[in-house]
Design an enzyme around this catalytic site. Structure first.
Site, PDB file in Angstrom:
ATOM      1  N   ASP A  92       0.865  -1.178   0.000  1.00 47.77           N
ATOM      2  CA  ASP A  92       0.000   0.000   0.000  1.00 47.77           C
ATOM      3  C   ASP A  92       0.907   1.236   0.000  1.00 47.77           C
ATOM      4  O   ASP A  92       2.105   1.131   0.281  1.00 47.77           O
ATOM      5  CB  ASP A  92      -0.888  -0.040   1.249  1.00 47.77           C
ATOM      6  CG  ASP A  92      -1.648   1.244   1.480  1.00 47.77           C
ATOM      7  OD1 ASP A  92      -2.341   1.697   0.556  1.00 47.77           O
ATOM      8  OD2 ASP A  92      -1.525   1.817   2.591  1.00 47.77           O
ATOM      9  N   ILE A  93       0.349   2.392  -0.309  1.00 49.40           N
ATOM     10  CA  ILE A  93       1.169   3.614  -0.338  1.00 49.40           C
ATOM     11  C   ILE A  93       1.025   4.430   0.949  1.00 49.40           C
ATOM     12  O   ILE A  93       1.954   4.509   1.756  1.00 49.40           O
ATOM     13  CB  ILE A  93       0.811   4.495  -1.563  1.00 49.40           C
ATOM     14  CG1 ILE A  93       1.218   3.777  -2.862  1.00 49.40           C
ATOM     15  CG2 ILE A  93       1.532   5.844  -1.464  1.00 49.40           C
ATOM     16  CD1 ILE A  93       0.896   4.561  -4.123  1.00 49.40           C
ATOM     17  N   ASP A  94      -0.117   5.045   1.141  1.00 51.21           N
ATOM     18  CA  ASP A  94      -0.293   5.998   2.243  1.00 51.21           C
ATOM     19  C   ASP A  94      -0.332   5.288   3.599  1.00 51.21           C
ATOM     20  O   ASP A  94      -1.171   4.442   3.845  1.00 51.21           O
ATOM     21  CB  ASP A  94      -1.582   6.804   2.035  1.00 51.21           C
ATOM     22  CG  ASP A  94      -1.532   7.594   0.736  1.00 51.21           C
ATOM     23  OD1 ASP A  94      -0.798   8.585   0.684  1.00 51.21           O
ATOM     24  OD2 ASP A  94      -2.198   7.180  -0.239  1.00 51.21           O
TER      25      ASP A  94
ATOM     26  N   GLY B 197      -5.325   2.680  -3.174  1.00 49.40           N
ATOM     27  CA  GLY B 197      -6.596   3.280  -3.549  1.00 49.40           C
ATOM     28  C   GLY B 197      -6.394   4.471  -4.471  1.00 49.40           C
ATOM     29  O   GLY B 197      -7.343   4.980  -5.069  1.00 49.40           O
TER      30      GLY B 197
ATOM     31  N   LYS C 241      -8.848  -4.399  -3.490  1.00 45.76           N
ATOM     32  CA  LYS C 241      -7.446  -4.653  -3.805  1.00 45.76           C
ATOM     33  C   LYS C 241      -7.205  -6.152  -3.976  1.00 45.76           C
ATOM     34  O   LYS C 241      -6.423  -6.574  -4.828  1.00 45.76           O
ATOM     35  CB  LYS C 241      -6.544  -4.119  -2.691  1.00 45.76           C
ATOM     36  CG  LYS C 241      -6.468  -2.608  -2.606  1.00 45.76           C
ATOM     37  CD  LYS C 241      -5.459  -2.193  -1.530  1.00 45.76           C
ATOM     38  CE  LYS C 241      -5.386  -0.682  -1.380  1.00 45.76           C
ATOM     39  NZ  LYS C 241      -4.378  -0.262  -0.398  1.00 45.76           N
TER      40      LYS C 241
ATOM     41  N   ASP D  97      -2.271  -0.690   5.904  1.00 44.49           N
ATOM     42  CA  ASP D  97      -2.560  -0.049   7.192  1.00 44.49           C
ATOM     43  C   ASP D  97      -4.000   0.426   7.351  1.00 44.49           C
ATOM     44  O   ASP D  97      -4.429   0.703   8.472  1.00 44.49           O
ATOM     45  CB  ASP D  97      -1.644   1.160   7.391  1.00 44.49           C
ATOM     46  CG  ASP D  97      -2.020   2.311   6.474  1.00 44.49           C
ATOM     47  OD1 ASP D  97      -2.375   3.388   6.979  1.00 44.49           O
ATOM     48  OD2 ASP D  97      -1.993   2.130   5.245  1.00 44.49           O
TER      49      ASP D  97
ATOM     50  N   ASN E 291      -9.226   0.191   3.596  1.00 42.93           N
ATOM     51  CA  ASN E 291      -9.305  -0.357   2.241  1.00 42.93           C
ATOM     52  C   ASN E 291      -8.306  -1.495   2.012  1.00 42.93           C
ATOM     53  O   ASN E 291      -8.242  -2.065   0.922  1.00 42.93           O
ATOM     54  CB  ASN E 291      -9.123   0.746   1.188  1.00 42.93           C
ATOM     55  CG  ASN E 291      -7.744   1.387   1.223  1.00 42.93           C
ATOM     56  OD1 ASN E 291      -7.045   1.331   2.232  1.00 42.93           O
ATOM     57  ND2 ASN E 291      -7.360   2.002   0.131  1.00 42.93           N
TER      58      ASN E 291
END
Length: 259
Positions: free
Chosen positions: A10-12, A45, A186, A209, A212
């Site tokens: 994931d990114i954020d 997302g 996802k 984290d 989503n």
């Protein structure tokens, strides 16, 4: 060499910290994974145009974007799951009547159905991205949209959840929810890439984290929740690493034996 594994990030709140910065230890860990021979991908997302710089910095060409609705393998589109246009039009009409703005999103751009709104400004600003939605209330016409943003305060999305069964509504900000095709996630997008790579599920990993990430971390064999993640994510993950601020990616990769 270790057997090749496939790792999704994931990114954020996972790759990037709360200031939207990439920790040096995370960057080094990603390059080490690739050097060893593992496959590294992003599962986010975000829209593709919201993390071009990050993909370039990390040398990653494979990703699941829009929470699984737009999937790319080594720069090539391999799966899409667009929103139902008729249902989106009905959602738009209801939202307008309630003074709730919408942002329409495809793989190239995003457009708002109102000229400006404080909720749009407030929430998009937290992403710290270059792009910002401009005004085009008819952007949904004749094109595939993979996600929309509905701007409502917490609790106000309930009426939409009850009325619009074609969509799932996932909150990502106090004044905004993602609007996704019902059942899209996802995990579904990751499934398409796992098939393409032909890597067995016991060698697939995912780090996340947020809310989503729930289905992703529930279904992926080796799931890792960040220390800064929400409790729901930590409850379903196989492992819990340190926070992104505490070199959580590097720590987690060592914890699961990839580094």
């Amino acid at each position: 060499m270790k057997e090749r594994s496939l790792i999704f990030f994931d990114i954020d709140g996972t790759l990037l910290n709360h200031k939207k910065q990439l920790p040096a230890s995370t960057k080094e860990a990603i390059f080490k994974l690739k050097e060893i021979g593992h496959e590294v991908a992003i599962a986010t997302g975000r829209a593709p145009f919201m993390f071009e710089d990050l993909r370039e910095e990390l040398g990653i060409g494979t990703y699941v974007s829009y929470n699984g609705q737009y999937v790319v393998l080594n720069g090539e589109e391999v799966f899409t799951n667009p929103l139902n246009e008729e249902a989106l039009l009905q959602l738009t009409e209801t939202a307008l009547a309630n003074n709730h703005p919408i942002v329409y999103m495809d793989h190239e751009d995003m457009k708002a159905n109102v000229p400006e709104h404080e909720f749009i400004t407030e929430s998009i600003a937290t992403l710290k991205i270059k792009s910002f939605p401009t005004y085009d209330p008819k952007y949904y016409e004749g094109r595939k949209l993979f996600q929309s943003l509905l701007f409502v305060q917490e609790g106000e999305e309930v009426q939409y959840e009850e009325e619009f069964k074609d969509f799932d509504f996932v909150r990502w900000h106090p004044v905004s929810v993602d609007v996704l095709p019902s059942g899209g996630s996802k995990a579904k997008g990751i499934e398409k890439l796992v098939e393409k790579f032909g890597i067995p599920e016991e060698r697939v990993y995912a780090f996340g984290d947020g809310l989503n990430d729930l289905e992703m971390l529930t279904t992926i064999h080796n799931s890792v929740a960040m220390g800064n993640g929400v409790d729901e994510v930590k409850d379903v993950a196989k492992y819990v690493t340190k926070s992104v601020e505490e070199d959580g990616i590097l720590h987690g990769l060592k914890m699961v034996g990839l580094l």
